[in-house]
Write a protein that holds these residues in place. Sequence first.
Motif, mmCIF file in Angstrom:
data_model
loop_
_atom_site.group_PDB
_atom_site.id
_atom_site.type_symbol
_atom_site.label_atom_id
_atom_site.label_comp_id
_atom_site.label_asym_id
_atom_site.label_seq_id
_atom_site.Cartn_x
_atom_site.Cartn_y
_atom_site.Cartn_z
ATOM 1 N N MET A 13 0.578 -1.434 0.101
ATOM 2 C CA MET A 13 0.157 -0.585 -0.062
ATOM 3 C C MET A 13 0.682 0.957 -0.139
ATOM 4 S SD MET A 13 -3.301 -0.984 2.994
ATOM 5 C CE MET A 13 -3.759 0.865 2.823
ATOM 6 N N PHE A 14 0.947 2.326 -1.100
ATOM 7 C CA PHE A 14 1.140 3.419 -0.734
ATOM 8 C C PHE A 14 0.347 4.685 -1.617
ATOM 9 C CE2 PHE A 14 1.517 1.032 -5.010
ATOM 10 C CZ PHE A 14 1.354 1.975 -5.757
ATOM 11 N N TYR A 15 0.829 6.006 -1.184
ATOM 12 C CA TYR A 15 0.632 6.883 -1.930
ATOM 13 C C TYR A 15 0.020 6.902 -3.461
ATOM 14 C CZ TYR A 15 -1.078 8.137 3.428
ATOM 15 O OH TYR A 15 -1.343 8.487 4.223
ATOM 16 N N ASP A 16 -0.844 7.368 -4.017
ATOM 17 C CA ASP A 16 -0.112 6.984 -4.981
ATOM 18 C C ASP A 16 0.136 8.152 -5.813
ATOM 19 O OD1 ASP A 16 -2.519 9.182 -4.921
ATOM 20 O OD2 ASP A 16 -3.764 7.297 -5.996
ATOM 21 N N ASN A 17 0.390 9.213 -5.041
ATOM 22 C CA ASN A 17 0.518 10.953 -5.275
ATOM 23 C C ASN A 17 1.877 11.308 -4.818
ATOM 24 O OD1 ASN A 17 0.320 10.816 -2.888
ATOM 25 N ND2 ASN A 17 -0.854 13.183 -3.185
ATOM 26 N N ASP A 18 3.089 9.888 -4.007
ATOM 27 C CA ASP A 18 4.068 10.038 -4.096
ATOM 28 C C ASP A 18 4.447 10.523 -5.456
ATOM 29 O OD1 ASP A 18 6.289 8.992 -1.102
ATOM 30 O OD2 ASP A 18 6.639 8.647 -3.365
ATOM 31 N N LEU A 19 5.824 10.793 -5.629
ATOM 32 C CA LEU A 19 6.851 11.145 -6.207
ATOM 33 C C LEU A 19 7.833 10.642 -6.742
ATOM 34 C CD1 LEU A 19 7.051 15.272 -6.637
ATOM 35 C CD2 LEU A 19 5.140 13.509 -7.303
ATOM 36 N N PHE A 20 7.935 9.835 -5.811
ATOM 37 C CA PHE A 20 9.639 8.760 -5.999
ATOM 38 C C PHE A 20 9.054 7.375 -5.649
ATOM 39 C CE2 PHE A 20 10.741 12.888 -4.312
ATOM 40 C CZ PHE A 20 11.733 13.066 -5.577
#
Length: 67
Positions: A13-20
């Motif tokens: 699971m991760f934030y879909d707007n994370d740039l890296f």
Amino acid sequence: MIELKSCRHGRLMFYDNDLFIGRSLKETGAYSEEEIALWRQIIRPEWSVVEVGANIGVHTVWFASAA
């Protein structure tokens, strides 16, 4: 938003707007595989691994299966 994806080493699971990290997971299903290649040469199955500063824990799933 939070995204759930089956990645190279397991479901993450991760934030879909994370740039890296999020972007890498979304586009390739992996992040910093060079680090895992290094750890693969060092870690032994009978070891215990403590991951300090895991950020969002991308490598944690791999560590859990390796040690």
